[in-house]
Scaffold this motif. Structure first.
Motif, mmCIF file in Angstrom:
data_model
loop_
_atom_site.group_PDB
_atom_site.id
_atom_site.type_symbol
_atom_site.label_atom_id
_atom_site.label_comp_id
_atom_site.label_asym_id
_atom_site.label_seq_id
_atom_site.Cartn_x
_atom_site.Cartn_y
_atom_site.Cartn_z
ATOM 1 N N GLU A 265 29.921 -29.356 -18.330
ATOM 2 C CA GLU A 265 31.047 -29.110 -19.241
ATOM 3 C C GLU A 265 31.132 -27.629 -19.609
ATOM 4 O OE1 GLU A 265 27.671 -29.315 -22.214
ATOM 5 O OE2 GLU A 265 28.164 -30.268 -20.300
ATOM 6 N N ILE A 266 30.039 -26.889 -19.349
ATOM 7 C CA ILE A 266 29.988 -25.451 -19.635
ATOM 8 C C ILE A 266 30.507 -24.692 -18.410
ATOM 9 C CG2 ILE A 266 28.495 -23.511 -20.210
ATOM 10 C CD1 ILE A 266 26.568 -25.571 -21.464
ATOM 11 N N LYS A 267 31.488 -23.829 -18.613
ATOM 12 C CA LYS A 267 32.102 -23.099 -17.512
ATOM 13 C C LYS A 267 31.587 -21.659 -17.461
ATOM 14 C CE LYS A 267 34.392 -26.876 -17.162
ATOM 15 N NZ LYS A 267 33.830 -27.941 -16.279
ATOM 16 N N ILE A 268 31.388 -21.154 -16.243
ATOM 17 C CA ILE A 268 30.893 -19.790 -16.045
ATOM 18 C C ILE A 268 32.026 -18.891 -15.563
ATOM 19 C CG2 ILE A 268 29.313 -18.305 -14.750
ATOM 20 C CD1 ILE A 268 27.438 -20.707 -14.524
ATOM 21 N N TYR A 269 32.128 -17.721 -16.193
ATOM 22 C CA TYR A 269 33.076 -16.682 -15.804
ATOM 23 C C TYR A 269 32.238 -15.449 -15.472
ATOM 24 C CZ TYR A 269 36.406 -19.859 -17.947
ATOM 25 O OH TYR A 269 37.158 -20.976 -18.251
ATOM 26 N N GLY A 270 32.249 -15.039 -14.215
ATOM 27 C CA GLY A 270 31.317 -14.008 -13.780
ATOM 28 C C GLY A 270 31.962 -12.747 -13.244
ATOM 29 N N ILE A 271 31.097 -11.857 -12.778
ATOM 30 C CA ILE A 271 31.498 -10.612 -12.129
ATOM 31 C C ILE A 271 30.639 -10.428 -10.879
ATOM 32 C CG2 ILE A 271 31.501 -8.093 -12.321
ATOM 33 C CD1 ILE A 271 32.245 -8.356 -15.230
ATOM 34 N N ASP A 272 31.291 -9.987 -9.803
ATOM 35 C CA ASP A 272 30.689 -9.738 -8.483
ATOM 36 C C ASP A 272 30.802 -10.977 -7.595
ATOM 37 O OD1 ASP A 272 30.018 -7.110 -9.062
ATOM 38 O OD2 ASP A 272 28.009 -7.619 -9.743
ATOM 39 N N ILE A 273 30.688 -10.729 -6.295
ATOM 40 C CA ILE A 273 30.831 -11.816 -5.319
ATOM 41 C C ILE A 273 29.954 -11.522 -4.113
ATOM 42 C CG2 ILE A 273 32.777 -10.774 -4.089
ATOM 43 C CD1 ILE A 273 32.425 -14.512 -4.944
ATOM 44 N N SER A 274 29.433 -12.576 -3.503
ATOM 45 C CA SER A 274 28.641 -12.485 -2.275
ATOM 46 C C SER A 274 28.772 -13.815 -1.553
ATOM 47 C CB SER A 274 27.164 -12.213 -2.592
ATOM 48 O OG SER A 274 26.567 -13.363 -3.172
ATOM 49 N N ASN A 275 28.217 -13.917 -0.372
ATOM 50 C CA ASN A 275 28.256 -15.185 0.353
ATOM 51 C C ASN A 275 27.545 -16.286 -0.437
ATOM 52 O OD1 ASN A 275 29.732 -14.591 2.756
ATOM 53 N ND2 ASN A 275 27.990 -13.445 3.534
ATOM 54 N N ALA A 276 26.418 -15.956 -1.034
ATOM 55 C CA ALA A 276 25.693 -16.948 -1.838
ATOM 56 C C ALA A 276 26.513 -17.363 -3.059
ATOM 57 C CB ALA A 276 24.346 -16.380 -2.273
ATOM 58 N N ALA A 280 27.860 -21.080 -4.026
ATOM 59 C CA ALA A 280 27.552 -21.684 -5.327
ATOM 60 C C ALA A 280 28.825 -22.137 -6.037
ATOM 61 C CB ALA A 280 26.786 -20.686 -6.200
ATOM 62 N N MET A 281 29.872 -21.324 -5.964
ATOM 63 C CA MET A 281 31.130 -21.685 -6.614
ATOM 64 C C MET A 281 31.771 -22.907 -5.973
ATOM 65 S SD MET A 281 32.856 -17.939 -7.340
ATOM 66 C CE MET A 281 34.289 -18.616 -8.195
ATOM 67 N N GLY A 282 31.545 -23.066 -4.679
ATOM 68 C CA GLY A 282 32.185 -24.159 -3.949
ATOM 69 C C GLY A 282 31.435 -25.477 -3.979
ATOM 70 N N GLU A 283 30.243 -25.476 -4.577
ATOM 71 C CA GLU A 283 29.459 -26.710 -4.625
ATOM 72 C C GLU A 283 30.112 -27.768 -5.519
ATOM 73 O OE1 GLU A 283 25.584 -25.631 -5.917
ATOM 74 O OE2 GLU A 283 24.978 -24.780 -3.978
ATOM 75 N N GLU A 284 29.821 -29.033 -5.223
ATOM 76 C CA GLU A 284 30.342 -30.135 -6.018
ATOM 77 C C GLU A 284 29.888 -30.001 -7.474
ATOM 78 O OE1 GLU A 284 32.669 -33.496 -6.483
ATOM 79 O OE2 GLU A 284 32.372 -32.281 -4.675
ATOM 80 N N LYS A 285 30.821 -30.132 -8.389
ATOM 81 C CA LYS A 285 30.575 -30.030 -9.837
ATOM 82 C C LYS A 285 30.015 -28.669 -10.253
ATOM 83 C CE LYS A 285 29.901 -34.965 -10.743
ATOM 84 N NZ LYS A 285 29.021 -35.993 -11.361
ATOM 85 N N SER A 286 30.293 -27.632 -9.468
ATOM 86 C CA SER A 286 29.843 -26.300 -9.858
ATOM 87 C C SER A 286 30.537 -25.873 -11.145
ATOM 88 C CB SER A 286 30.157 -25.282 -8.754
ATOM 89 O OG SER A 286 29.894 -23.962 -9.200
ATOM 90 N N SER A 287 29.776 -25.284 -12.039
ATOM 91 C CA SER A 287 30.326 -24.822 -13.318
ATOM 92 C C SER A 287 30.908 -23.416 -13.219
ATOM 93 C CB SER A 287 29.233 -24.847 -14.384
ATOM 94 O OG SER A 287 28.135 -24.052 -13.973
ATOM 95 N N TRP A 288 30.693 -22.738 -12.093
ATOM 96 C CA TRP A 288 31.142 -21.354 -11.905
ATOM 97 C C TRP A 288 32.613 -21.374 -11.483
ATOM 98 C CZ3 TRP A 288 27.753 -17.382 -8.767
ATOM 99 C CH2 TRP A 288 28.249 -16.088 -8.978
ATOM 100 N N LYS A 289 33.509 -21.138 -12.427
ATOM 101 C CA LYS A 289 34.938 -21.314 -12.194
ATOM 102 C C LYS A 289 35.661 -20.058 -11.703
ATOM 103 C CE LYS A 289 34.748 -25.587 -13.335
ATOM 104 N NZ LYS A 289 34.844 -26.613 -12.280
ATOM 105 N N TYR A 290 35.249 -18.911 -12.192
ATOM 106 C CA TYR A 290 35.921 -17.659 -11.812
ATOM 107 C C TYR A 290 34.909 -16.535 -11.694
ATOM 108 C CZ TYR A 290 40.469 -19.746 -12.971
ATOM 109 O OH TYR A 290 41.574 -20.537 -13.013
#
Length: 371
Positions: A265-276, A280-290
């Motif tokens: 239920e907790i959403k993550i809003y981050g900075i930076d991007i990589s293949n990993a 992680a963002m694309g995983e099922e029920k991942s909390s990393w939204k943006y």
């Protein structure tokens, strides 16, 4: 902070740097293909006779995907222009970083790109390079380098990175949320991101910080995971709505802790991007939204272009910020093909594209040295 930093900032989180020759402690790019002979027309005099141009890229941090992409961009752009590009990454070791610069002073390089030189010693090092007539471009380094005439300071647009992520958080929560702030002081990109964070909280009193954590170390993501796990134990469901992670090493650790605790239920809003990060963002029920980011490969390429203009005797700016983009989990999940750093531009408009500092003579050189 990836580089950013951050974009990247600082410490190893992945072994992806093996993607490119030169990401180990001390290495050089493979020799450029033998250059065609004869004069080159319609290019600056420095390049017209095909004399070798040698560039050294020295980066304090290493071992992460951002570094691998950054060096790949610099190498690819430099070799396309006919330059010989050598790279060195100190993997966060300040002594090795400064030793590399000192040693390079004894070698016949024409120009240098200095990345993540955040301390006072970097200013002294770069001054010595300039005193010896070397052209210098820096990335995410000590802002006092601006006092050295002729040096260009580049960075990710850290203010835009923070604002993109935070504005989305405010929009999604309708301006009312309890958040965890993952940030570490002491680095130029982080200082800039923190300034925006304070402004956003001031303008949105309904957004309240309930916890914060931040450390820059070889195991940042692990330490962050442990810290966030402790926070989740302390705060029951409904007491934390979102996490703002100013560096992807923080976001990775937070995402793992949330997944293990079943607190999506907790959403993550981050900075930076990589293949990993994309995975992680694309995983099922991942909390990393943006996540907000700048293409690290493009950063390396733009740094090379600026250095080439300096070598050509052309005017360059004192500072330059690379434009940021916001990447959504939804865009990654709804792509018709698996998303990675190479094809991210297919789901994020404008990603990896910029004609900044591209000159007609650069196109001529690229055509001349085309493999």
């Amino acid at each position: 902070m990836r580089k950013t930093v951050f974009k990247g900032l600082l410490v190893p989180v992945l072994a992806a740097s093996l993607l490119i020759t030169g990401c180990s402690n001390n290495s050089s790019a493979e020799p450029v293909k033998e250059k065609p002979s004869g004069p080159i027309e319609n290019v600056p005099e420095r390049f017209a006779n095909g004399e070798e141009v040698k560039i050294k890229v020295i980066r304090k941090i290493g071992g992460d995907d951002h570094t691998a992409q950054y060096l790949a961009g610099a190498k690819e752009e430099g070799e396309a222009l006919g330059f010989k590009v050598d790279v060195f990454t100190a993997n966060g070791d300040s002594a090795k970083f400064h030793d590399a610069i000192a040693q390079s002073l004894e070698e016949d390089y024409d120009g240098f790109i200095i990345s993540h030189g955040d301390d006072e010693a970097t200013v002294s090092d770069v001054q010595k390079l300039v005193d010896q007539g070397k052209s210098v471009v820096t990335f995410d380094s000590n802002p006092k380098l601006a006092d050295i005439e002729g040096v260009t300071l580049t960075s990710q647009d850290d203010e835009a990175l923070a604002k993109l992520a935070l504005d989305q958080l405010v929009q999604d929560t309708k301006g009312k949320a309890n958040i965890v702030y993952l940030w570490v002081d002491g680095f130029p990109p982080m200082v800039r991101r923190n300034a925006v964070y304070k402004q956003v909280l001031s303008a949105n009193p309904g957004i309240k910080e309930v916890e914060r954590f931040g450390v820059a170390a070889a195991d940042t993501s692990v330490q962050t995971q442990n810290a966030v796990a402790a926070m989740l134990n302390k705060h029951k469901k409904g007491e934390i709505d979102a996490i703002f992670a100013t560096w992807d090493a923080f976001a990775i650790g937070a995402a793992r802790a949330i997944k293990e605790a079943g607190r999506d239920e907790i959403k993550i809003y981050g900075i930076d991007i990589s293949n990993a990060d994309i995975q992680a963002m694309g995983e099922e029920k991942s909390s990393w939204k943006y996540t907000a980011a700048v293409d690290p490969k493009l950063i390396g390429a733009v740094n090379i272009r600026l250095l080439a203009k300096k070598l050509a005797g052309e005017k360059t700016p004192q500072t330059y910020d690379l434009e940021a983009s916001l990447i959504s989990q939804e865009a990654i999940k709804h792509s018709k093909e698996p998303v990675n750093m190479e094809n991210l531009g297919n789901v994020v408009e404008g990603w990896g594209k910029s004609d900044a500092f591209v000159e007609d003579w650069m196109r001529t050189l690229k055509e001349h040295y085309k493999k």
